[in-house]
Design an enzyme around this catalytic site. Structure first.
Site, mmCIF file in Angstrom:
data_model
loop_
_atom_site.group_PDB
_atom_site.id
_atom_site.type_symbol
_atom_site.label_atom_id
_atom_site.label_comp_id
_atom_site.label_asym_id
_atom_site.label_seq_id
_atom_site.Cartn_x
_atom_site.Cartn_y
_atom_site.Cartn_z
ATOM 1 N N ASP A 53 0.800 -1.249 0.000
ATOM 2 C CA ASP A 53 0.000 0.000 0.000
ATOM 3 C C ASP A 53 0.826 1.289 0.000
ATOM 4 O OD1 ASP A 53 -1.890 -1.968 0.198
ATOM 5 O OD2 ASP A 53 -2.741 -1.326 2.100
ATOM 6 N N LYS A 86 -6.439 -4.866 -3.103
ATOM 7 C CA LYS A 86 -6.995 -5.635 -1.992
ATOM 8 C C LYS A 86 -8.069 -4.822 -1.267
ATOM 9 C CE LYS A 86 -3.330 -4.515 1.390
ATOM 10 N NZ LYS A 86 -4.144 -3.618 2.160
ATOM 11 N N CYS A 120 -1.949 -2.674 7.769
ATOM 12 C CA CYS A 120 -1.941 -3.578 6.612
ATOM 13 C C CYS A 120 -0.695 -4.458 6.528
ATOM 14 C CB CYS A 120 -2.136 -2.781 5.338
ATOM 15 S SG CYS A 120 -3.820 -2.130 5.222
HETATM 16 N N1 TIU Z 1 -2.599 0.195 4.333
HETATM 17 C C1 TIU Z 1 -3.063 0.367 5.562
HETATM 18 O O1 TIU Z 1 -2.355 0.195 6.539
HETATM 19 N N2 TIU Z 1 -4.361 0.835 5.686
HETATM 20 C C2 TIU Z 1 -4.812 1.578 6.733
HETATM 21 O O2 TIU Z 1 -5.973 1.935 6.808
HETATM 22 N N3 TIU Z 1 -3.869 1.934 7.674
HETATM 23 C C3 TIU Z 1 -4.026 2.805 8.708
HETATM 24 O O3 TIU Z 1 -3.095 2.915 9.487
HETATM 25 N N4 TIU Z 1 -5.152 3.509 8.826
#
Ligand code: TIU
Length: 220
Positions: A24, A129, A162
């Site tokens: 991400d 995802k 994530c």
């Molecule tokens: N990619 C990921 O970690 N998504 C989140 O929503 N992370 C947060 O820390 N909010």
């Protein structure tokens, strides 16, 4: 190959059985105006890992290793976004709302793209995802199995959300995973530190951690 200084003990891997998985690294989390900021976070903290992550990605590419990029992304009709996820908390913009970088966390929108510095190149895998984990509802496990991948090197954001979820999913599917310590970041530094500790405790109960320099030394 061996990462001698990995924690809690050396990490052995073969290039052909190992993938680098960057979780991400998309504008939604790293740049102002995206999902991360709508949740009330200071997104500037996350930018700091870009140079080390770029260097590790470059070294891994030059070595010929498989690269997987993930994006947290929902379909335009939000049919893959459970109301519980969309309605949680009190964000300034919810998933699917129009923000400064397009619709928040929606596939194909400008904010949903991997940041330029780490943009995927031909031959690399990009997984959209709908959840926090990279394995949930994506087919990633089957894809890695077809390629004979048994070991995963993780980087990306955020460490305790994530990235950690994906590492735990990988652990239960039988992968040996290592988290690159300077290629992952959280909006909460204490959560990053705790996650690194949790991963490698109890004899690598979830996996290993190591600085990216140790990986690069192993590749040389
Ligand atoms: N990619 C990921 O970690 N998504 C989140 O929503 N992370 C947060 O820390 N909010």
């Amino acid at each position: 190959m061996r990462i001698e200084t990995a924690n809690p003990f050396p990490y052995d891997f073969e290039l052909k059985n190992t993938a680098l998985v960057l979780i991400d690294m998309q504008r939604d989390f790293i740049e102002p105006g995206g999902f991360g900021e709508t949740l009330g976070n200071d997104v500037s903290l996350l930018e700091a890992i870009v140079p080390a992550t770029k260097a590790a990605l470059q070294a891994w590419r030059e070595a010929g290793g498989l690269v997987v990029h993930t994006r947290e992304a929902h379909k335009a009709d939000l049919s893959d976004c459970p109301p519980a996820k969309r309605n949680r908390g009190n964000p300034s913009l919810r998933i699917g709302d129009e923000g400064p970088m397009g619709r928040i966390l929606v596939a194909g929108e400008p904010g949903n793209q991997i940041i330029d510095a780490l943009a995927p190149v031909d031959g690399e895998i990009v997984i959209d995802k709908p959840g926090k984990g990279a394995f949930y509802a994506t087919g990633l496990h089957e894809l890695l199995q077809r390629r004979g991948i048994t070991h995963l090197l993780f980087g990306g954001v955020t460490t305790e959300v994530c990235v950690q979820t994906s590492m735990r999913e990988a652990n239960d599917r039988g992968y040996d995973s290592l988290l690159l310590e300077d290629c992952t970041e959280s909006y909460f530094p204490a959560f990053k530190a705790a996650t690194l500790d949790m991963v490698r405790a109890q004899g690598a109960i979830v996996g290993w951690t190591a600085p990216s320099a140790a990986l690069m030394a192993a590749l040389r």
